[in-house]
Design a protein around this motif. Structure first.
Motif, PDB file in Angstrom:
ATOM      1  N   LEU A  27      52.078  11.064  61.991  1.00 28.55           N
ATOM      2  CA  LEU A  27      51.267  12.190  61.506  1.00 28.55           C
ATOM      3  C   LEU A  27      50.276  11.748  60.436  1.00 28.55           C
ATOM      4  O   LEU A  27      49.184  12.315  60.319  1.00 28.55           O
ATOM      5  CB  LEU A  27      52.175  13.305  60.982  1.00 28.55           C
ATOM      6  CG  LEU A  27      53.069  13.966  62.041  1.00 28.55           C
ATOM      7  CD1 LEU A  27      54.007  14.981  61.405  1.00 28.55           C
ATOM      8  CD2 LEU A  27      52.231  14.617  63.133  1.00 28.55           C
TER       9      LEU A  27
ATOM     10  N   ARG B  53      50.234  15.270  53.229  1.00 30.47           N
ATOM     11  CA  ARG B  53      51.650  15.172  52.932  1.00 30.47           C
ATOM     12  C   ARG B  53      52.308  16.546  52.911  1.00 30.47           C
ATOM     13  O   ARG B  53      53.422  16.727  53.400  1.00 30.47           O
ATOM     14  CB  ARG B  53      51.844  14.492  51.572  1.00 30.47           C
ATOM     15  CG  ARG B  53      53.297  14.359  51.166  1.00 30.47           C
ATOM     16  CD  ARG B  53      53.423  13.899  49.722  1.00 30.47           C
ATOM     17  NE  ARG B  53      54.774  14.170  49.234  1.00 30.47           N
ATOM     18  CZ  ARG B  53      55.132  14.115  47.966  1.00 30.47           C
ATOM     19  NH1 ARG B  53      54.226  13.833  47.041  1.00 30.47           N
ATOM     20  NH2 ARG B  53      56.366  14.356  47.597  1.00 30.47           N
TER      21      ARG B  53
ATOM     22  N   ILE C 283      52.800  17.780  56.434  1.00 30.93           N
ATOM     23  CA  ILE C 283      53.863  17.007  57.100  1.00 30.93           C
ATOM     24  C   ILE C 283      55.228  17.493  56.633  1.00 30.93           C
ATOM     25  O   ILE C 283      56.144  17.691  57.442  1.00 30.93           O
ATOM     26  CB  ILE C 283      53.685  15.493  56.815  1.00 30.93           C
ATOM     27  CG1 ILE C 283      52.420  14.961  57.496  1.00 30.93           C
ATOM     28  CG2 ILE C 283      54.920  14.716  57.295  1.00 30.93           C
ATOM     29  CD1 ILE C 283      52.082  13.535  57.132  1.00 30.93           C
ATOM     30  N   ASP C 284      55.376  17.680  55.323  1.00 31.71           N
ATOM     31  CA  ASP C 284      56.661  18.161  54.791  1.00 31.71           C
ATOM     32  C   ASP C 284      57.020  19.523  55.368  1.00 31.71           C
ATOM     33  O   ASP C 284      58.170  19.762  55.760  1.00 31.71           O
ATOM     34  CB  ASP C 284      56.597  18.249  53.259  1.00 31.71           C
ATOM     35  CG  ASP C 284      56.669  16.884  52.592  1.00 31.71           C
ATOM     36  OD1 ASP C 284      56.984  15.899  53.301  1.00 31.71           O
ATOM     37  OD2 ASP C 284      56.419  16.799  51.376  1.00 31.71           O
TER      38      ASP C 284
ATOM     39  N   TRP D  98      47.133  14.025  58.861  1.00 27.36           N
ATOM     40  CA  TRP D  98      47.833  15.184  58.305  1.00 27.36           C
ATOM     41  C   TRP D  98      48.100  14.928  56.829  1.00 27.36           C
ATOM     42  O   TRP D  98      48.407  13.802  56.427  1.00 27.36           O
ATOM     43  CB  TRP D  98      49.163  15.404  59.027  1.00 27.36           C
ATOM     44  CG  TRP D  98      49.039  16.012  60.405  1.00 27.36           C
ATOM     45  CD1 TRP D  98      48.045  15.800  61.309  1.00 27.36           C
ATOM     46  CD2 TRP D  98      49.985  16.911  61.006  1.00 27.36           C
ATOM     47  NE1 TRP D  98      48.287  16.505  62.459  1.00 27.36           N
ATOM     48  CE2 TRP D  98      49.461  17.199  62.298  1.00 27.36           C
ATOM     49  CE3 TRP D  98      51.166  17.492  60.598  1.00 27.36           C
ATOM     50  CZ2 TRP D  98      50.141  18.042  63.182  1.00 27.36           C
ATOM     51  CZ3 TRP D  98      51.822  18.337  61.472  1.00 27.36           C
ATOM     52  CH2 TRP D  98      51.316  18.622  62.752  1.00 27.36           C
TER      53      TRP D  98
ATOM     54  N   THR E 140      62.456  11.081  60.916  1.00 28.31           N
ATOM     55  CA  THR E 140      61.467  11.623  59.967  1.00 28.31           C
ATOM     56  C   THR E 140      60.474  10.545  59.530  1.00 28.31           C
ATOM     57  O   THR E 140      59.283  10.831  59.366  1.00 28.31           O
ATOM     58  CB  THR E 140      62.167  12.213  58.729  1.00 28.31           C
ATOM     59  OG1 THR E 140      63.055  11.244  58.171  1.00 28.31           O
ATOM     60  CG2 THR E 140      62.971  13.443  59.105  1.00 28.31           C
TER      61      THR E 140
ATOM     62  N   ARG F  45      56.582  10.836  60.286  1.00 25.23           N
ATOM     63  CA  ARG F  45      55.672  10.821  59.126  1.00 25.23           C
ATOM     64  C   ARG F  45      54.571   9.780  59.323  1.00 25.23           C
ATOM     65  O   ARG F  45      53.387  10.043  59.045  1.00 25.23           O
ATOM     66  CB  ARG F  45      56.467  10.542  57.860  1.00 25.23           C
ATOM     67  CG  ARG F  45      55.677  10.756  56.578  1.00 25.23           C
ATOM     68  CD  ARG F  45      56.542  10.533  55.348  1.00 25.23           C
ATOM     69  NE  ARG F  45      57.532  11.579  55.184  1.00 25.23           N
ATOM     70  CZ  ARG F  45      57.296  12.764  54.621  1.00 25.23           C
ATOM     71  NH1 ARG F  45      56.073  13.057  54.193  1.00 25.23           N
ATOM     72  NH2 ARG F  45      58.241  13.657  54.503  1.00 25.23           N
TER      73      ARG F  45
END
Length: 676
Positions: free
Chosen positions: A171, A178, A181-182, A176, A164, A168
Motif C-alpha cells: 500500500l 500511513r 493504511i492503519d 497510500w 500486515t 503495508r
C-alpha cells in the motif's frame, strides 16, 4: 442456519456446525450422504443457507478413555452442547443476512479455489491462509508435528504480523498515507479473523494488532495490549487457558513482551521451546530432540520465504500459473526437507507429566532465564525433568486396563516399573462397503486416537507381546496401526491362525518388519510372560471356537480373558481345569448369549465381569440373557458402554477398580435393561 465453510465431507459422511433457529443454539450436525450428486451439491455450497431437516438431537458423548481427546470439552469452547443426527434433508434455502455471513462465504470460496491448486501448495494455502484442515493438510502436518513446528502452521501472531507488514509495503508503493493504511488494517483484521477460522491464537493476535494500530490514540504499551487481549479472550472463552492453543499463544506472546533484549538468536529460540515444553508434553506426550535446533533454523526461513511464497503462489495461479508451479516445486523440496529431518532418530517418548510437576517445570524454566542462565539452576531444571520422566516411566503401580475401543476388545496389562507391557487384542472396526463415489482418505482410527494415545501418555513406546485371541476384525483390525506406532517383540496367536493370509497381510503391511509370530496351544508356556494359556487345545483356524483363553494373577486378583469363546468350548475349559477359580472375568464375545454359560460361571466363580461392547452396536451386545446370568450369580458387571475405560490399578497385592465415567453420562445410549 448453516455457514458453508462449517461443513466437512469425508467419503459419504458429512459433519459440521449449524445454528438451530428455533432455540438460537449452535449444534454439531452429521448426515450420511445418499448420492454423489448430493455430496457434490453440499460440498460446493458457497452460500449461507437454512436447512429444514428430520433427525434426532442428542447429547455429545464425553471422552470415555483416559487422556483421550475430549470432544465434549472442545464443543463447550464453541458453545455447543448437543449433536443433531440428520435422517433427511427436506429443504435447503439461501439465507441472506449480515457481514459475518459474507466472511464465511468468502472463506468457503477460497477453500474451493485452493483445492484447484497442486499439492502441496494447496495444503499450505488451506492451513496458512484460512486455517482449514483437510486430508492434504493432515498429510502435511505429520512431519510438522514430529518436529514440534505446529505453531508455525497454525494461524497466529506471526501470520498477522507478516500479513500486515506485506500489506503495508504494498500500500505504501501505491502511495497510500500511513493514516489510511492503519484505518484499512483496523477494518480488515476483524474480517480476516473470520476468514482465518477464528482460532484462539488468531483472536489474540488480532486483538493485539488492533490495539497496536490504535496505539497513538489509546497510549497503551505492548504489555497492556497483551493483557487486554487476554481479558477479551477470556470473555469470549472462559476456558481459554485450559487448551494447548490458548496456553501456547498467550504464554509465548507474553514471554516475547518481557524477554530482555540481551536474549536473542538461538538463546531466545531455546527459551521459547523450553518454556512451552511442559504444556506440549501435557498434551502431546513426546518431543523430537531436533525440535530445539530446527525451530531456530526454520522460523526465519518461514517468515522470510515460505509464507510470502505461499501468498504469491495463491494469487498468481489464475494470472501466471507457471509462477505457482515454480513456487510449488520449492515447497515440495521444503516438505521433503521436513520429512527427512523428522525421520532422524531422536523422538523422546516422555509421557504426560503430573499437573503439579508440569507447573513446577514451567516455573523453574522461568527462574533459569530470569537469573541469567545460572549453571546451578540449569542442573536443577534438568534434574526435575529426569525425576518427572522417572515417575512416568517407572511407576510403582501396575494396571490391567480394558480400553473402550467400541465394538471390540483391547486390553493392556502393565506391570509395576513397566517391567512388562502386554496387549490382548487390538480392537478393530468392521468396514461396511461404501459407495464407489465415496472417496475416503487415511483418517486416524480408534487405535491411534485412543490406545496409542493412552500408551504414549504413560511414556510407553514398546510392547513385550501382543496376544491375539482370534482372527475377527474387532479383535485384530488395528494390528497394523499398533505395529506402526509401537515396538513389539512378539505376536502370540492360537495355533493355525499364523497361516491365514488376512492376518499375515496385516503384519506385512506394517512399517515394523520381522516381528516374531508364536502360534500356541494350551500345552505351551512362553517364558518370561505372566499369562498362562488355557485354550485352544489343538490347531484350528483362528475362529471364535479357537479363541485364546488366558489367565494371570495381578495385584492379588486372578483374571480370565476368553476372547469370543463359545459356550461349548467354555465347558471344555472347565472340564480340563476343574479347579479354575478367578476374581475378574473378561466376558466372552462382548456379553453375547453365545458365551458366559451358567455352569461355566458357577465353576469359575468371578466377583466381577467386564464387558467390552460398543454403544449402539448392531448386535445388541450385551445380551439380556448374559446380564440375567450375572445377576443370578451376584456377579458385579461393568460395561465399557456405560463406564468407558475400566482399569484395575494395583500396588503389590492390593488394588481397586477405576472407571473413566461415573456411569450415568451415557445411560441414554444403552438398552433399557442396562440403565438401572
Amino acid at each position: 442456519m448453516v455457514y458453508p465453510d462449517n461443513l466437512k465431507i469425508s467419503g459419504n459422511f458429512m459433519t459440521g456446525i449449524a445454528k438451530d433457529l428455533r432455540t438460537g443454539q449452535q449444534e454439531l450436525i452429521s448426515f450420511s450422504l445418499r448420492s454423489r450428486q448430493q455430496a457434490n451439491y453440499i460440498n460446493n455450497l458457497t452460500k449461507t443457507s437454512v436447512w429444514e431437516v428430520d433427525g434426532q438431537i442428542q447429547p455429545i458423548i464425553p471422552n470415555t478413555n483416559e487422556n483421550q481427546f475430549d470432544k465434549l470439552h472442545y464443543s463447550y469452547h464453541l458453545r455447543i452442547c448437543n449433536e443433531f443426527r440428520i435422517d433427511r434433508i427436506m429443504l435447503i434455502a439461501e439465507h441472506d443476512h449480515g457481514m459475518k455471513r459474507i466472511c464465511h462465504e468468502w472463506r468457503k470460496k477460497l477453500s474451493l479455489y485452493f483445492n484447484r491448486l497442486p499439492y502441496p501448495i494447496n495444503a499450505y494455502c488451506q492451513q496458512l491462509i484460512i486455517g482449514n484442515s483437510n486430508e492434504d493438510s493432515a498429510e502435511l502436518m505429520i512431519s510438522v508435528k514430529k518436529l514440534g513446528l505446529l505453531h508455525l502452521f497454525c494461524i497466529s501472531g506471526m501470520h498477522i504480523v507478516l500479513l500486515t507488514v506485506l500489506l503495508r509495503r504494498i500500500l505504501v508503493q501505491l502511495w497510500w498515507t500511513r493514516e489510511i493504511i492503519d484505518l484499512f488494517l483496523i477494518l480488515l483484521l476483524p474480517v480476516y479473523l473470520i476468514i482465518g477460522g477464528g482460532a484462539t491464537s488468531l483472536i489474540r493476535a488480532t486483538i493485539m494488532a488492533e490495539l497496536g494500530l490504535l496505539h497513538e490514540y489509546l497510549h497503551l504499551d505492548q504489555l497492556d495490549g497483551w493483557s487486554i487481549s487476554l481479558l477479551i479472550g477470556l470473555m469470549i472463552d472462559p476456558m481459554l487457558l485450559l487448551t494447548l492453543g490458548g496456553q501456547l499463544s498467550y504464554l509465548l506472546s507474553f514471554v516475547l513482551q518481557v524477554l530482555p533484549s540481551s536474549i536473542h538468536g538461538f538463546k531466545q529460540s531455546l527459551f521459547l521451546n523450553l518454556i512451552s515444553l511442559p504444556s506440549l508434553l501435557s498434551y502431546v506426550y513426546e518431543v523430537h530432540f531436533l525440535s530445539f535446533l530446527v525451530s531456530y533454523l526454520i522460523i526465519p526461513l518461514f517468515g522470510a520465504i515460505i509464507f510470502p511464497a505461499v501468498l504469491i503462489g495463491a494469487v498468481s495461479f489464475n494470472i501466471c500459473p507457471f509462477l505457482t508451479y515454480v513456487i510449488n516445486s520449492g515447497l515440495r523440496h521444503f516438505q521433503h526437507l521436513l520429512d527427512w529431518l523428522s525421520s532422524f532418530p531422536g523422538m523422546i517418548h516422555f509421557g504426560k507429566p503430573p499437573l503439579l510437576l508440569a507447573i513446577l517445570l514451567f516455573l523453574l524454566t522461568l527462574l533459569v532465564f530470569s537469573q541469567g542462565f545460572s549453571p546451578q539452576l540449569w542442573q536443577v531444571l534438568i534434574l526435575m525433568y529426569v525425576i518427572t520422566g522417572g515417575i512416568i516411566h517407572f511407576p510403582f503401580n501396575g494396571e490391567v486396563t480394558f480400553v473402550d475401543i467400541g465394538q471390540g476388545d483391547s486390553i493392556i496389562i502393565r506391570e509395576p516399573f513397566n517391567r512388562r507391557v502386554l496387549m490382548i487384542d487390538t480392537g478393530g472396526k468392521l468396514n461396511f462397503r461404501k459407495p464407489e463415489w465415496a472417496n475416503v482418505g487415511n483418517h486416524q482410527n480408534d487405535a491411534q486416537r485412543i490406545t496409542i494415545n493412552y500408551l504414549k501418555s504413560k511414556g510407553i513406546s514398546h510392547l513385550d507381546a501382543i496376544y491375539l485371541s482370534h482372527h475377527d476384525t474387532d479383535h485384530v483390525g488395528y494390528l497394523t496401526t499398533i505395529l506402526d506406532n509401537m515396538k513389539v517383540k512378539c505376536i502370540i496367536v492360537p495355533a493355525g491362525m499364523e497361516q491365514q493370509a488376512s492376518f499375515l497381510n496385516k503384519v506385512n503391511c506394517a512399517n515394523q518388519k520381522a516381528v516374531r509370530i508364536i502360534p500356541v496351544t494350551n500345552a505351551m508356556k512362553i517364558p518370561k510372560l505372566p499369562l498362562q494359556i488355557l485354550h485352544p487345545f489343538t490347531t484350528g483356524e483362528g475362529k471364535n471356537e479357537d479363541s485364546l483363553v488366558l489367565t494371570g494373577n495381578f495385584g492379588g486378583k486372578t483374571f480370565l480373558f476368553t476372547g469370543d469363546l463359545d459356550q461349548q468350548n467354555e465347558q471344555k475349559v472347565i472340564q480340563k481345569y476343574p479347579q479354575l477359580k478367578i476374581d475378574i472375568l473378561k466376558a466372552g464375545h462382548h456379553g453375547s448369549k453365545t458365551s458366559s454359560n451358567l455352569s461355566f460361571l458357577q465353576t469359575i466363580g468371578p466377583r466381577y465381569a467386564i464387558i467390552s461392547a460398543g454403544r449402539f452396536n448392531r448386535y445388541h451386545h450385551p445380551d439380556k440373557i448374559t446380564i440375567d446370568h450375572f445377576q443370578m450369580l451376584n456377579i458385579n458387571y461393568l460395561s465399557t458402554q456405560r463406564f468407558g475405560m475400566i482399569q484395575y490399578i494395583y500396588f503389590g497385592q492390593k488394588g481397586k477398580l477405576k472407571t473413566t465415567l461415573r456411569g450415568d453420562e451415557t445411560k441414554w445410549t444403552l438398552p433399557n435393561y442396562l440403565r438401572n
